[in-house]
Write a protein that holds these residues in place. Structure first.
Motif, PDB file in Angstrom:
ATOM      1  N   ALA B 263       0.882  -1.133   0.119  1.00 45.41           N
ATOM      2  CA  ALA B 263       0.121  -0.200  -0.067  1.00 45.41           C
ATOM      3  C   ALA B 263       0.911   1.163  -0.089  1.00 45.41           C
ATOM      4  O   ALA B 263       0.105   2.350  -0.063  1.00 45.41           O
ATOM      5  CB  ALA B 263      -0.840  -0.126   1.165  1.00 45.41           C
ATOM      6  N   ALA B 264       2.066   1.063   0.110  1.00 51.18           N
ATOM      7  CA  ALA B 264       3.135   2.388  -0.064  1.00 51.18           C
ATOM      8  C   ALA B 264       2.646   3.428  -1.012  1.00 51.18           C
ATOM      9  O   ALA B 264       2.493   4.599  -0.631  1.00 51.18           O
ATOM     10  CB  ALA B 264       4.584   1.997  -0.207  1.00 51.18           C
ATOM     11  N   ASP B 265       2.436   3.040  -2.160  1.00 43.02           N
ATOM     12  CA  ASP B 265       2.173   4.058  -3.199  1.00 43.02           C
ATOM     13  C   ASP B 265       0.547   4.483  -3.174  1.00 43.02           C
ATOM     14  O   ASP B 265       0.566   5.565  -3.326  1.00 43.02           O
ATOM     15  CB  ASP B 265       2.520   3.369  -4.647  1.00 43.02           C
ATOM     16  N   LEU B 266      -0.175   3.631  -2.691  1.00 45.23           N
ATOM     17  CA  LEU B 266      -1.564   4.187  -2.265  1.00 45.23           C
ATOM     18  C   LEU B 266      -1.669   5.114  -1.528  1.00 45.23           C
ATOM     19  O   LEU B 266      -2.379   6.263  -1.571  1.00 45.23           O
ATOM     20  CB  LEU B 266      -2.345   2.843  -2.098  1.00 45.23           C
ATOM     21  N   ARG B 267      -0.823   4.897  -0.386  1.00 50.54           N
ATOM     22  CA  ARG B 267      -0.654   5.889   0.745  1.00 50.54           C
ATOM     23  C   ARG B 267      -0.379   7.271   0.191  1.00 50.54           C
ATOM     24  O   ARG B 267      -0.750   8.404   0.770  1.00 50.54           O
ATOM     25  CB  ARG B 267       0.150   5.362   1.914  1.00 50.54           C
ATOM     26  N   GLU B 268       0.772   7.206  -0.830  1.00 54.50           N
ATOM     27  CA  GLU B 268       1.242   8.416  -1.186  1.00 54.50           C
ATOM     28  C   GLU B 268       0.255   9.177  -2.026  1.00 54.50           C
ATOM     29  O   GLU B 268      -0.097  10.136  -1.767  1.00 54.50           O
ATOM     30  CB  GLU B 268       2.451   8.026  -2.009  1.00 54.50           C
ATOM     31  N   ARG B 269      -0.559   8.560  -2.591  1.00 58.96           N
ATOM     32  CA  ARG B 269      -1.354   8.931  -3.768  1.00 58.96           C
ATOM     33  C   ARG B 269      -2.573   9.711  -2.785  1.00 58.96           C
ATOM     34  O   ARG B 269      -3.025  10.926  -2.935  1.00 58.96           O
ATOM     35  CB  ARG B 269      -2.064   8.077  -4.571  1.00 58.96           C
ATOM     36  N   LEU B 270      -2.771   8.947  -1.603  1.00 61.17           N
ATOM     37  CA  LEU B 270      -4.057   9.492  -0.744  1.00 61.17           C
ATOM     38  C   LEU B 270      -3.584  10.795  -0.107  1.00 61.17           C
ATOM     39  O   LEU B 270      -4.233  11.648   0.272  1.00 61.17           O
ATOM     40  CB  LEU B 270      -4.302   8.227   0.242  1.00 61.17           C
ATOM     41  N   THR B 271      -2.235  10.800   0.363  1.00 59.32           N
ATOM     42  CA  THR B 271      -1.809  11.956   1.006  1.00 59.32           C
ATOM     43  C   THR B 271      -2.020  13.252   0.198  1.00 59.32           C
ATOM     44  O   THR B 271      -2.399  14.155   0.496  1.00 59.32           O
ATOM     45  CB  THR B 271       0.024  11.677   1.186  1.00 59.32           C
ATOM     46  N   GLU B 272      -1.602  12.993  -1.085  1.00 55.63           N
ATOM     47  CA  GLU B 272      -1.636  13.884  -2.205  1.00 55.63           C
ATOM     48  C   GLU B 272      -3.243  14.521  -2.240  1.00 55.63           C
ATOM     49  O   GLU B 272      -3.497  15.589  -2.051  1.00 55.63           O
ATOM     50  CB  GLU B 272      -1.200  13.680  -3.467  1.00 55.63           C
ATOM     51  N   ALA B 273      -4.033  13.522  -2.335  1.00 60.05           N
ATOM     52  CA  ALA B 273      -5.417  13.939  -2.577  1.00 60.05           C
ATOM     53  C   ALA B 273      -6.122  14.444  -1.199  1.00 60.05           C
ATOM     54  O   ALA B 273      -6.761  15.519  -1.438  1.00 60.05           O
ATOM     55  CB  ALA B 273      -6.377  12.453  -2.737  1.00 60.05           C
ATOM     56  N   ASP B 274      -5.465  14.164  -0.174  1.00 58.55           N
ATOM     57  CA  ASP B 274      -5.883  14.632   1.188  1.00 58.55           C
ATOM     58  C   ASP B 274      -5.467  16.229   1.287  1.00 58.55           C
ATOM     59  O   ASP B 274      -6.203  17.039   1.689  1.00 58.55           O
ATOM     60  CB  ASP B 274      -5.321  13.600   2.340  1.00 58.55           C
TER      61      ASP B 274
END
Lengths: 365, 654
Positions: B263-274
């Motif tokens: 999930a590392a990259d998913l977390r990254e994407r979500l951080t940006e979205a957040d």
């Protein structure tokens, strides 16, 4: 927990417990003793003895809480008996009038019935003695219930009766479950905005309660079936036939013997036939046990303690029966004229024998 | 070990077979999970293994089932007792004796094992299941998890080679469920026992399964395969799989650990979205708000519990508007939408939109504007709207609490069930009560509806003292759907049930039926409530309770026995009700449900409140109450897959 006791010092079930039949014999012995006397001091002593033993020996199970229910029932019996005497009068001729209630005039055809009128001390006292006797008997049965639940008693049935025993045990647990269901469904009525009290409320939950109970019984039957209840072993045909013959013949013998005992003509053959019948039936039961492959897990044993417990109850019953015939005046104190009951010494000592189980039960710590 | 050969089962009086053409082999020593939506015949299939189907239940079995070489056609359940151990859904209906030790011995006694063997196996089993300290306890005094372990132990002692379990964890709190599953795993590993189990809560068991047998729909042939392969096509799947599908991971992760590592990259994407939308989301706390917000950014503030300024105080009849205004003129109320239950997510939106923050119309009891009877035809405006709109109780500035408990204590039968509980729930708020079995959740709910009298402290429900309020009055203030919804249903048809509910609540005839048609499309009037599925029955009970339009709605374990689809429908309905101003309190073990629905989570332990706060804060900090998505995406505070999906969609648009 190494000493097999709960934190509050009460013994745990059922390993340290006595054979259930021992408790029932002890309690019924005390109950029999209670029927032999109306002396309130002796009855009080019997009550104290049974209560002491129950509080020291009862296990921590839901069943053991039934003792307080029996106490309440006994109290209710006593109160009802007294209320009847006050309202309907007493056949005891008394002179000490405590209070005179207005008497309701009754028509001629109701002759012999009295409503209201004088309440005498003698009548009240007699009713109190009489009610106390019944109450003590009830409390003794309650003690047996608290010390060894009827379901444990049923488990000691011989193998051939095992399946009947289980059916009875299941039926016994059915009642508490039914009550719990009624409570739950009445609560649910409240959630629907209907009053949760009253007879109507009770009637309306009747059908769902029965439905639920039936469903639970079916689920239990399925579970029991899946766990091997009712497995039978193959028994050779001759054994099967002998079993049937013995059981049937035995039952016939019991019937004939009882008839003989009750009729004047059969006094000579009654007893032997009854005895033979009982023997044959018992043999039939024992042979019938072969059909069931069941074994028992840690069956209750007749330990010396169990024998002593049963014996102490039987001794109390026997001694009071003897006392009742040898010294009726002490065991049935008169109420006309009013006298203070005295405590007859040696019957009282006999009652104290019933305390034996409480001391037997104390384990070395 | 277990072989199904062309098995079809038809119950007496049923139109068609419940299961059809099942051809399966369960190999020895494996843990096989039987999955599928409600009503596909999982329990029936399990029943055929022990022989209870058809020997006990009746019906016709075609084909052949063999267990350890024994054909169930020629062997009755009792003759299979030494090879198959069965534990049903309700452990309490399984027990024959009173105490733990006797219960463990019962099966062996029936089989006639020698006393020495029995003694040894009882001791072994007590140790294996961690029951040694409970050996003399009456079974009725045990907790749910302990009872479930005793039930498993009682079928283990005869050393069966096959263990069949029907929803072994559905009634348990998360910790107790772990306990039971650990035992099963140990049996499979140490004793080589073959385990076949059915479970709705896949998130709890999927990680332990060697293989999954999927029954995709009623009458369809089952698929057997590795869990990851089956989950790729399954109509039922836990949140971890849902997240895996969303992120396009292959093979699908089955455990939180697997998923975390990917999930590392998913977390990254979500951080940006957040970061991108943290600005306009700052004031929202509830997960429902997050999801809503994305769809209807313009009306997001209506869902906040404290923001409802446009509602009138219901205690003042003069202020009330005409009842008809409670139906939003812009309400799409598309009958086609309501009649179509297939997509719960769509329904959720639909219900949401149809529930405007309308001014409160009068209650029938006080009002001169008695509501006209509504036609129950599906073309009528949503009955849900009419039922739920009038509950708004918020005063202009200080919202009235739907329920308020102060220093509430309850003692029952020498047990302190509740200790100094303080809890306030406002209109529009959804609160999840969590905690282990026996923590006092149900007692608290029962206190709110007056079934239990507090021994100290106060409770006020809409200003009334519940246990002193007559039931007819109280149902208009608070409604409870009990753990067993069947308890609420007495009548033998749905129509009769609805008519009775209207009478009980003093509502116009047809109110309840309209609610049922709305919440549960496609149920005919003459259906017997007993013939409904678990989820349908729950919804019927909910409709009955809603007929009185209580501002406070209480649900006790609403998701027990529900599959994911039924749960999603329930979530949609409850969200709609919360948005319309109902205060909702759920007692639940289902962490995923709490994550989806609750604004606030209250944790109870031994009758005391040990945590009370926004869902995200409370569950994130707790290892056993955190939903899977939270565990996977920690330290970010995401609760549900829907939130993640939304964030990703918005990021993609940008």
């Amino acid at each position: 927990m190494a000493d097999g006791r709960m934190a509050d010092g009460r013994p745990r079930t059922p390993r340290t417990a006595l054979h259930p039949a021992a408790w029932w014999l002890w309690a019924l012995g005390l109950g029999t003793a209670a029927t032999r006397t109306t002396n309130p001091l002796l009855l009080g002593l019997l009550l104290t003895v049974s209560a002491y033993v129950v509080t020291t020996c009862r296990p921590d199970t839901p069943w053991s809480r039934s003792y307080s229910a029996f106490l309440k029932l006994a109290l209710a019996v006593l109160v009802i008996r007294l209320v009847f005497v006050v309202a309907l009068g007493s056949p005891i001729p008394g002179t000490q009038v405590l209070v005179t209630l207005p008497e309701v005039p009754l028509p001629d055809w109701a002759q012999g019935i009295r409503l209201g009128g004088a309440v005498t001390a003698e009548g009240l006292l007699f009713a109190l003695y009489d009610g106390l006797k019944l109450a003590t008997l009830l409390v003794c049965v309650g003690a047996a219930n608290a010390l060894a639940s009827p379901s444990r008693l049923l488990k000691t049935l011989p193998g051939a009766l095992y399946e009947t025993g289980v059916a009875v045990v299941v039926a016994l647990t059915f009642a508490p479950n039914l009550i719990a269901d009624v409570h739950r469904l009445r609560a649910a009525r409240r959630l629907r905005g209907r009053p949760d009290t009253g007879l109507r409320g009770l009637l309306q939950v009747g059908l769902p309660v029965l439905e639920g109970a039936l469903e639970r019984s079916v689920a239990l039957a399925a579970a029991m079936d899946a766990r091997g209840y009712g497995r039978t072993a193959d028994v050779p045909a001759p054994v099967r036939r002998t079993t049937a013959a013995l059981t049937l013949g035995g039952l016939l013998g019991v019937c004939a013997g009882t008839y003989g005992l009750l009729t004047a003509a059969g006094g000579s053959y009654g007893l032997p036939v009854l005895f033979a019948g009982v023997l044959a039936a018992l043999a039939g039961l024992r042979l019938g046990g072969r059909r069931s492959p069941r074994t028992r897990y840690r069956p209750d044993r007749w330990t010396p303690r169990a024998c002593l417990t049963a014996a102490s109850g039987a001794a109390v019953a026997a001694l009071l029966t003897v006392a009742a015939s040898s010294d009726p005046a002490a065991l049935h104190p008169g109420v006309v004229p009013l006298t203070a009951p005295a405590l007859p010494l040696w019957p009282a000592a006999a009652v104290l024998l019933g305390l034996l189980p409480a001391f037997l039960h104390k384990e070395p710590s | 070990m277990i072989r199904f050969e062309n098995v079809s089962v038809t119950y007496d009086g049923a139109a068609g077979p419940t299961v059809r053409d099942v051809d399966l082999t369960v190999p020895e020593g494996e843990l096989v999970l039987l999955a599928g939506p409600s009503g596909v015949g999982k329990s029936t299939l399990l029943g055929t293994v022990s022989g209870l189907v058809p020997h006990f239940t009746g019906g016709t079995l075609r084909g052949r089932v063999t267990v350890a070489g024994r054909d169930t056609r020629t062997h009755k359940p009792r003759e299979l007792a030494d090879v198959v151990g069965t534990v049903g859904q309700d452990p309490l209906s399984h027990f024959v004796t009173d105490t733990v030790e006797e219960e463990l011995a019962y099966g062996m006694e029936s089989l006639g094992l020698p006393p020495a063997v029995m003694r040894r196996r009882v001791e072994e089993t007590l140790d294996l299941l961690g029951l040694a300290a409970l050996r003399d306890r009456p079974i009725a005094t045990l907790s749910g998890g302990q009872q479930q372990r005793v039930a498993i132990g009682s079928v283990l002692t005869p050393h069966p080679r096959v263990l069949v379990l029907d929803e072994p964890t559905s009634a348990l709190d998360p910790a107790a469920a772990e306990e039971v599953l650990a035992v099963l795993l140990r049996l499979v590993h140490d004793l080589g026992t073959t385990v076949l189990l059915a479970e709705h809560r896949l998130e709890r068991v999927l990680q332990y399964a060697d293989q999954v047998a999927l029954l995709p729909s009623p009458g369809a042939a089952p698929l057997l395969g590795a869990p990851a392969d089956i989950m790729a096509v399954s109509p039922v799947f836990p949140p971890v799989v849902s997240l895996g599908r969303l992120a396009g991971w292959s093979p699908l992760p089955l455990t939180v650990r697997d998923a975390r590592r990917r999930a590392a990259d998913l977390r990254e994407r979500l951080t940006e979205a957040d970061h991108a939308d943290s600005g306009d989301r700052a004031d929202h706390t509830g997960p429902g708000d997050r999801a809503d917000h994305a769809d209807h950014a313009d009306r997001a503030d209506h869902t906040g519990p404290t923001d409802r300024r446009d509602r009138t105080d219901h205690t003042n009849p003069a202020d009330r508007a005409d009842p008809e205004t409670s139906v939003d003129p812009e309400d799409p109320a598309d009958p086609a939408d309501h009649a179509n239950p297939k997509d719960p997510a769509d329904r959720a939106d639909d219900v949401d939109r149809s529930l405007p923050p309308a001014p409160a119309p009068p209650r029938p009891r006080f009002s001169p504007f008695r509501r006209r009877p509504r036609p129950s035809a599906p073309s009528a405006p949503s009955a849900l709207t009419t039922a739920v709109a009038p509950v708004a109780t918020a005063a202009p500035t200080t919202p009235v609490a739907a329920v308020e408990a102060r220093a509430l204590s309850v003692r029952r039968a020498r047990v302190q069930a509740l200790r100094e509980v303080d809890l306030t729930v406002r209109a529009g708020e959804t609160v999840a009560l969590m905690g282990r079995n026996g923590a006092g959740k149900s007692t608290l709910l029962n206190t709110f509806v007056g079934l239990v009298e507090p021994s100290a402290g106060t409770v006020r429900v809409g200003g009334l003292v519940p246990h002193r309020t007559p039931p007819r009055e109280l149902v208009r203030r608070a409604g409870l759907v009990p753990q067993e919804p069947r308890d609420l249903l007495y009548a033998d048809t749905v129509a009769a049930e609805c008519a009775a509910a209207d009478r009980d609540a003093g509502a116009a005839p047809g109110t309840c039926r309209a609610l049922v048609s709305d919440l549960l499309p496609g149920i005919t009037d003459d259906t017997h409530p007993r013939d409904l599925s678990e989820g349908q029955r729950l919804t019927l009970a909910l409709a009955v309770v809603l007929t009185a339009r209580p501002p406070l709605l209480l649900l006790d374990e609403p998701t027990r026995g529900l599959d994911y689809a039924a749960k999603a429908r329930l979530v949609a309905v409850l969200r709609g009700l919360a948005a319309a101003g109902h205060a909702i309190v759920l007692a639940t073990h289902d962490v995923e449900l709490a994550a989806e629905l609750a604004h606030r989570v209250v944790l109870l332990a031994e009758g005391e409140v040990i945590a009370d706060g926004p869902t995200a804060e409370v569950v994130v900090s707790s290892p056993s109450f955190a939903p899977q998505v939270t565990k996977i995406l920690a330290p970010q505070k995401w609760l549900t897959v829907a939130q993640v999906r939304e964030a990703l969609r918005r990021e993609a648009l940008r």
